[in-house]
Write a protein that holds these residues in place. Structure first.
Motif, PDB file in Angstrom:
ATOM      1  N   VAL A 248      24.898  49.262 -24.986  1.00 26.28           N
ATOM      2  CA  VAL A 248      24.288  48.648 -23.801  1.00 26.28           C
ATOM      3  C   VAL A 248      25.379  48.244 -22.812  1.00 26.28           C
ATOM      4  O   VAL A 248      25.260  48.482 -21.599  1.00 26.28           O
ATOM      5  CB  VAL A 248      23.433  47.431 -24.199  1.00 26.28           C
ATOM      6  CG1 VAL A 248      23.024  46.621 -22.965  1.00 26.28           C
ATOM      7  CG2 VAL A 248      22.181  47.888 -24.950  1.00 26.28           C
ATOM      8  N   TYR A 249      26.448  47.629 -23.316  1.00 29.63           N
ATOM      9  CA  TYR A 249      27.514  47.171 -22.426  1.00 29.63           C
ATOM     10  C   TYR A 249      28.182  48.346 -21.718  1.00 29.63           C
ATOM     11  O   TYR A 249      28.312  48.350 -20.481  1.00 29.63           O
ATOM     12  CB  TYR A 249      28.557  46.375 -23.209  1.00 29.63           C
ATOM     13  CG  TYR A 249      29.645  45.811 -22.326  1.00 29.63           C
ATOM     14  CD1 TYR A 249      29.442  44.638 -21.608  1.00 29.63           C
ATOM     15  CD2 TYR A 249      30.859  46.465 -22.179  1.00 29.63           C
ATOM     16  CE1 TYR A 249      30.423  44.134 -20.769  1.00 29.63           C
ATOM     17  CE2 TYR A 249      31.846  45.978 -21.347  1.00 29.63           C
ATOM     18  CZ  TYR A 249      31.626  44.805 -20.639  1.00 29.63           C
ATOM     19  OH  TYR A 249      32.595  44.316 -19.808  1.00 29.63           O
ATOM     20  N   VAL A 250      28.600  49.347 -22.476  1.00 35.23           N
ATOM     21  CA  VAL A 250      29.264  50.506 -21.874  1.00 35.23           C
ATOM     22  C   VAL A 250      28.317  51.235 -20.928  1.00 35.23           C
ATOM     23  O   VAL A 250      28.703  51.656 -19.831  1.00 35.23           O
ATOM     24  CB  VAL A 250      29.791  51.449 -22.968  1.00 35.23           C
ATOM     25  CG1 VAL A 250      30.298  52.758 -22.361  1.00 35.23           C
ATOM     26  CG2 VAL A 250      30.907  50.773 -23.765  1.00 35.23           C
ATOM     27  N   GLY A 251      27.038  51.372 -21.337  1.00 36.92           N
ATOM     28  CA  GLY A 251      26.069  52.045 -20.478  1.00 36.92           C
ATOM     29  C   GLY A 251      25.828  51.307 -19.181  1.00 36.92           C
ATOM     30  O   GLY A 251      25.821  51.896 -18.089  1.00 36.92           O
ATOM     31  N   ALA A 252      25.633  49.984 -19.268  1.00 36.20           N
ATOM     32  CA  ALA A 252      25.341  49.200 -18.068  1.00 36.20           C
ATOM     33  C   ALA A 252      26.550  49.109 -17.146  1.00 36.20           C
ATOM     34  O   ALA A 252      26.399  49.005 -15.920  1.00 36.20           O
ATOM     35  CB  ALA A 252      24.880  47.804 -18.469  1.00 36.20           C
ATOM     36  N   LYS A 253      27.755  49.154 -17.715  1.00 37.45           N
ATOM     37  CA  LYS A 253      28.961  49.119 -16.893  1.00 37.45           C
ATOM     38  C   LYS A 253      29.270  50.488 -16.278  1.00 37.45           C
ATOM     39  O   LYS A 253      29.748  50.583 -15.139  1.00 37.45           O
ATOM     40  CB  LYS A 253      30.157  48.639 -17.729  1.00 37.45           C
ATOM     41  CG  LYS A 253      30.168  47.141 -17.988  1.00 37.45           C
ATOM     42  CD  LYS A 253      30.365  46.368 -16.691  1.00 37.45           C
ATOM     43  CE  LYS A 253      30.519  44.899 -16.914  1.00 37.45           C
ATOM     44  NZ  LYS A 253      30.718  44.142 -15.647  1.00 37.45           N
ATOM     45  N   THR A 254      29.011  51.545 -17.017  1.00 34.63           N
ATOM     46  CA  THR A 254      29.275  52.891 -16.494  1.00 34.63           C
ATOM     47  C   THR A 254      28.289  53.249 -15.391  1.00 34.63           C
ATOM     48  O   THR A 254      28.669  53.836 -14.369  1.00 34.63           O
ATOM     49  CB  THR A 254      29.186  53.927 -17.631  1.00 34.63           C
ATOM     50  OG1 THR A 254      30.140  53.591 -18.651  1.00 34.63           O
ATOM     51  CG2 THR A 254      29.474  55.335 -17.117  1.00 34.63           C
ATOM     52  N   TRP A 255      27.021  52.899 -15.589  1.00 37.93           N
ATOM     53  CA  TRP A 255      25.977  53.234 -14.615  1.00 37.93           C
ATOM     54  C   TRP A 255      25.352  51.934 -14.105  1.00 37.93           C
ATOM     55  O   TRP A 255      24.207  51.594 -14.451  1.00 37.93           O
ATOM     56  CB  TRP A 255      24.935  54.129 -15.272  1.00 37.93           C
ATOM     57  CG  TRP A 255      25.503  55.443 -15.735  1.00 37.93           C
ATOM     58  CD1 TRP A 255      25.787  56.535 -14.964  1.00 37.93           C
ATOM     59  CD2 TRP A 255      25.852  55.807 -17.079  1.00 37.93           C
ATOM     60  NE1 TRP A 255      26.298  57.560 -15.738  1.00 37.93           N
ATOM     61  CE2 TRP A 255      26.348  57.148 -17.041  1.00 37.93           C
ATOM     62  CE3 TRP A 255      25.802  55.155 -18.309  1.00 37.93           C
ATOM     63  CZ2 TRP A 255      26.782  57.816 -18.182  1.00 37.93           C
ATOM     64  CZ3 TRP A 255      26.245  55.818 -19.437  1.00 37.93           C
ATOM     65  CH2 TRP A 255      26.722  57.129 -19.371  1.00 37.93           C
ATOM     66  N   ASN A 256      26.097  51.189 -13.304  1.00 36.46           N
ATOM     67  CA  ASN A 256      25.612  49.905 -12.774  1.00 36.46           C
ATOM     68  C   ASN A 256      24.749  50.158 -11.540  1.00 36.46           C
ATOM     69  O   ASN A 256      25.066  49.759 -10.424  1.00 36.46           O
ATOM     70  CB  ASN A 256      26.783  48.979 -12.450  1.00 36.46           C
ATOM     71  CG  ASN A 256      27.816  49.634 -11.545  1.00 36.46           C
ATOM     72  OD1 ASN A 256      27.932  50.861 -11.499  1.00 36.46           O
ATOM     73  ND2 ASN A 256      28.567  48.838 -10.819  1.00 36.46           N
ATOM     74  N   LEU A 257      23.621  50.818 -11.779  1.00 33.60           N
ATOM     75  CA  LEU A 257      22.780  51.318 -10.692  1.00 33.60           C
ATOM     76  C   LEU A 257      21.479  50.548 -10.529  1.00 33.60           C
ATOM     77  O   LEU A 257      20.780  50.731  -9.529  1.00 33.60           O
ATOM     78  CB  LEU A 257      22.440  52.795 -10.956  1.00 33.60           C
ATOM     79  CG  LEU A 257      23.618  53.763 -10.918  1.00 33.60           C
ATOM     80  CD1 LEU A 257      23.225  55.099 -11.546  1.00 33.60           C
ATOM     81  CD2 LEU A 257      24.060  53.973  -9.474  1.00 33.60           C
ATOM     82  N   TRP A 258      21.125  49.722 -11.516  1.00 35.47           N
ATOM     83  CA  TRP A 258      19.834  49.062 -11.492  1.00 35.47           C
ATOM     84  C   TRP A 258      20.042  47.549 -11.430  1.00 35.47           C
ATOM     85  O   TRP A 258      21.067  47.030 -11.918  1.00 35.47           O
ATOM     86  CB  TRP A 258      19.036  49.441 -12.747  1.00 35.47           C
ATOM     87  CG  TRP A 258      18.860  50.925 -12.875  1.00 35.47           C
ATOM     88  CD1 TRP A 258      17.942  51.697 -12.228  1.00 35.47           C
ATOM     89  CD2 TRP A 258      19.637  51.819 -13.690  1.00 35.47           C
ATOM     90  NE1 TRP A 258      18.079  53.019 -12.593  1.00 35.47           N
ATOM     91  CE2 TRP A 258      19.126  53.126 -13.497  1.00 35.47           C
ATOM     92  CE3 TRP A 258      20.699  51.669 -14.566  1.00 35.47           C
ATOM     93  CZ2 TRP A 258      19.634  54.245 -14.135  1.00 35.47           C
ATOM     94  CZ3 TRP A 258      21.235  52.777 -15.207  1.00 35.47           C
ATOM     95  CH2 TRP A 258      20.693  54.045 -14.985  1.00 35.47           C
ATOM     96  N   PRO A 259      19.111  46.812 -10.870  1.00 35.57           N
ATOM     97  CA  PRO A 259      19.290  45.355 -10.718  1.00 35.57           C
ATOM     98  C   PRO A 259      19.572  44.643 -12.036  1.00 35.57           C
ATOM     99  O   PRO A 259      20.294  43.648 -12.077  1.00 35.57           O
ATOM    100  CB  PRO A 259      17.962  44.900 -10.115  1.00 35.57           C
ATOM    101  CG  PRO A 259      17.395  46.114  -9.452  1.00 35.57           C
ATOM    102  CD  PRO A 259      17.845  47.289 -10.274  1.00 35.57           C
TER     103      PRO A 259
END
Length: 673
Positions: A248-259
């Protein structure tokens, strides 16, 4: 099958925490709602590219073994891939993502969280399918592209990603049944994304590329949502929770596209900060009591930590300090040839792999990365070189390695991990003529179920010169062979004592023990030549006549002698059975006064106690299983196991003496004779 599932569920529920029950009920209710299409991730929020920042946490090194990368990538272009030694069938250039690679059986495309992957029909072991779908093997295609700029590697990635996204829709099938798999896939997708150039990659050129980008980002959001929606808390909070939060951390940091990406990332970061202190003892040992999962959890933590640093969101000093201690445990427990004892479960799993050379050692790689991250001369000395994976993860690794101190380091590595549950001792440790002894003085496992722990309290492994003599026999499998699964987890398969032919704990299933086992270290002394440790465990206090098993380990460095003494604290006599498992590479034969195990580095003389009722060698017995060794997941072969039995009165000692004769001395003795 239904009865088996019900029995397992009843046993599993007996080990949950009281506070876990409402959590499980809420989880079941949430799953029902998701099945009805409520509150899930079917609809993806609108993306905001203005908020997007490209922060790669992997980079192309100045020096790398490109030929090895290209060799693996070119094999994938030719549809050559295997999983646990079995070839994967490709159709039109892609695997069948929902087909078990081992059996060819297609798994149902039903609601993923409702699939009972522990009890699949027809003997299917989900591990094969999951390993294929973790997508570690997409990374060499991205590496090959960034090294050569050749479009053929992008074309293959395009084909594979389109195929996977079409055939594995949210939230259907076995690939949507376990959230830790989503964590692993997100980390590998992040590596691929960064290596191919992120949003500006030629992979996304044209209408087909735009279509792929849209489908991929939708699935990425759904992956992050699914992993976060199904965090493994309470008695399931082991490497799975670390892996889910890291993904979750790596995904949310790599693709910080959603609110919600930023708050989800911070929530995951908090979980990782909490879990590293819970799941790793202060002296650095993973509490699951399994060396493979120690390394596996560290890979998750390393990926998250490096991603955080690249994004300017570094983790705390306490996080990195606990990781530093955990790296030290790997450095300490690996022998001079970088073999790590197979304590506890091992499925050969890796979170990611950036070194495509044959024989890549992920344990050594962790220590090499740790040397650079923590500037530790002992880690530099133990690892010796910066491997390819370290070069892709840490900028300037080779240059920094050349500047590393060459001072003596062997005495600075830790040896005692009594908080975590192990002690390393011997002579000339970390050199080519080391006598190495490791004793398990830890608990059965972690979080009541001890899912990856083996019933191996007070077990001893022994090697010389980088070659194993007394071994931990390993794991073999998880789900496909229940009798062998029990054997490899049980006390009989370890170099310790069984009492009255029972395991130290009560076996509840493939990943379940029904009783905790605690070990107590009573004494450790070391005068430089003679090491003595005395410990006991409480696994047999459950007997009608409660028994506490004591073991004293004595290592005489000058004589290269190891003495193991066992006795029982009880009221009545009990049958005690010792099993000494030798490496399959050992030639074991009877001598006049005991047994002799021979390898290239030397010979180990085994002198048994005189109060034995049975003393025999068992090799490759099927019923009940005994005399087997598994060096790799889903492989096992016969080995020699010495069996010593005695009926012990209270406090009566059974002593086993091992004397190591190095090969040079052996040659002299043969010449003199």
């Amino acid at each position: 099958m239904k009865l088996k599932q019900i029995n397992w569920l009843a046993r599993r529920l007996s080990r949950v925490y009281p506070a876990e029950i409402p959590y499980r009920v809420a989880g079941a209710a949430t799953a029902v709602l998701r099945r009805l299409g409520l509150g899930g991730a079917d609809k993806v929020p609108r993306m905001n590219w203005d908020s997007y920042t490209e922060s790669p946490w992997v980079a192309v090194p100045q020096e790398t073994h490109a030929a090895d990368v290209l060799g693996v990538a070119d094999d994938i272009l030719l549809d050559k891939l295997d999983v646990f030694g079995r070839p994967v069938a490709f159709v039109d250039g892609c695997p069948r993502w929902n087909v078990d690679p081992a059996s060819g059986i297609e798994l149902p495309m039903t609601f993923g969280p409702f699939i009972d992957f522990r009890h699949l029909a027809q003997g299917v072991d989900i591990k094969f399918l999951w390993e294929l779908n973790r997508h570690l093997w997409l990374v060499p295609l991205a590496q090959a592209f960034v090294l050569t700029s050749e479009e053929k590697y992008l074309h293959k990635l395009d084909r594979l990603l389109h195929s996977w996204l079409d055939e594995c829709p949210y939230p259907l099938g076995a690939n949507w049944s376990s959230p830790v798999e989503h964590g692993i896939r997100l980390i590998n997708w992040s590596i691929v994304w960064h290596l191919i150039g992120g949003r500006q990659s030629r992979l996304f050129a044209g209408d087909r590329g735009e279509q792929l980008l849209g489908k991929w980002l939708k699935s990425i959001y759904q992956h992050i949502h699914f992993a976060r929606d199904n965090y493994s808390f309470f008695s399931s909070a082991d490497n799975h929770l670390i892996g889910e939060a890291a993904g979750v951390y790596v995904g949310a940091k790599t693709w910080n596209l959603w609110p919600m990406a930023a708050p989800w990332a911070q929530e995951a970061r908090h979980l990782l900060e909490t879990e590293i202190s819970k799941q790793f003892s202060e002296d650095g040992v993973n509490r699951e009591q399994a060396t493979c999962y120690h390394k596996f959890s560290l890979e998750f933590l390393l990926a998250a930590g490096l991603c955080g640093r690249a994004c300017g969101d570094d983790f705390s000093a306490a996080y990195w300090r606990r990781m530093e201690m955990a790296v030290g445990f790997i450095a300490a427990i690996a022998n001079c040839q970088w073999q790590v004892p197979g304590i506890g479960d091992a499925d050969d799993g890796k979170v990611f792999c950036l070194d495509q050379r044959p024989g890549f050692n992920p344990y050594r790689s962790i220590v090499a990365s740790g040397a650079l991250l923590f500037d530790r001369s002992d880690y530099f000395g133990k690892a010796e070189v910066a491997d390819n994976q370290t070069n892709w993860l840490i900028p300037g690794a080779r240059e920094r390695w050349r500047e590393a101190s060459g001072q003596d380091w062997r005495e600075t590595l830790p040896r005692s991990f009594t908080q975590g549950g192990y002690v390393v001792t011997g002579s000339h440790l970390h050199s080519m003529n080391e006598l190495r002894v490791v004793m398990d003085v830890g608990p059965l496992g972690y979080n009541r179920v001890a899912g990856h722990g083996h019933a191996d309290a007070l077990s001893v492994v022994l090697g010389y010169g980088g070659q194993d003599f007394l071994v931990d026999p390993g794991t073999y499998c998880y789900n496909s062979a229940p009798e062998l699964r029990h054997y490899f987890r049980g006390t009989t398969a370890h170099n310790t004592a069984t009492i009255d032919n029972l395991d130290q704990s009560i076996y509840g299933g493939s990943f379940l023990w029904l009783r905790d086992v605690a070990t107590t270290v009573h004494r450790i002394s070391d005068d430089g030549n003679r090491f003595v440790m005395e410990a006991s465990h409480d696994g047999y206090l459950r007997l009608a006549d409660p028994v506490r098993h004591f073991r004293r380990l004595t290592v005489d460095r000058s004589l290269l002698e190891v003495l193991v003494e066992d006795w029982l604290d009880c009221a009545k006599p009990h049958e005690c059975c010792l099993h000494w498992h030798f490496s399959p590479e050992c030639r074991v034969e009877k001598t006049g006064e005991g047994w002799l195990a021979q390898r290239e580095t030397g010979s180990l003389h085994v002198h048994p106690a005189r109060n034995l009722s049975v003393a025999e060698v068992v090799t490759g017995r099927s019923a009940p299983p005994l005399g087997w060794y598994s060096g790799r997941f889903y492989e096992y072969k016969p080995t020699s196991t010495l069996v010593f039995k005695a009926t012990l009165a209270p406090a009566e000692v059974i002593a086993t003496r091992f004397v190591l004769t190095p090969i040079a001395a052996c040659a002299t003795e043969r010449h003199d004779s």
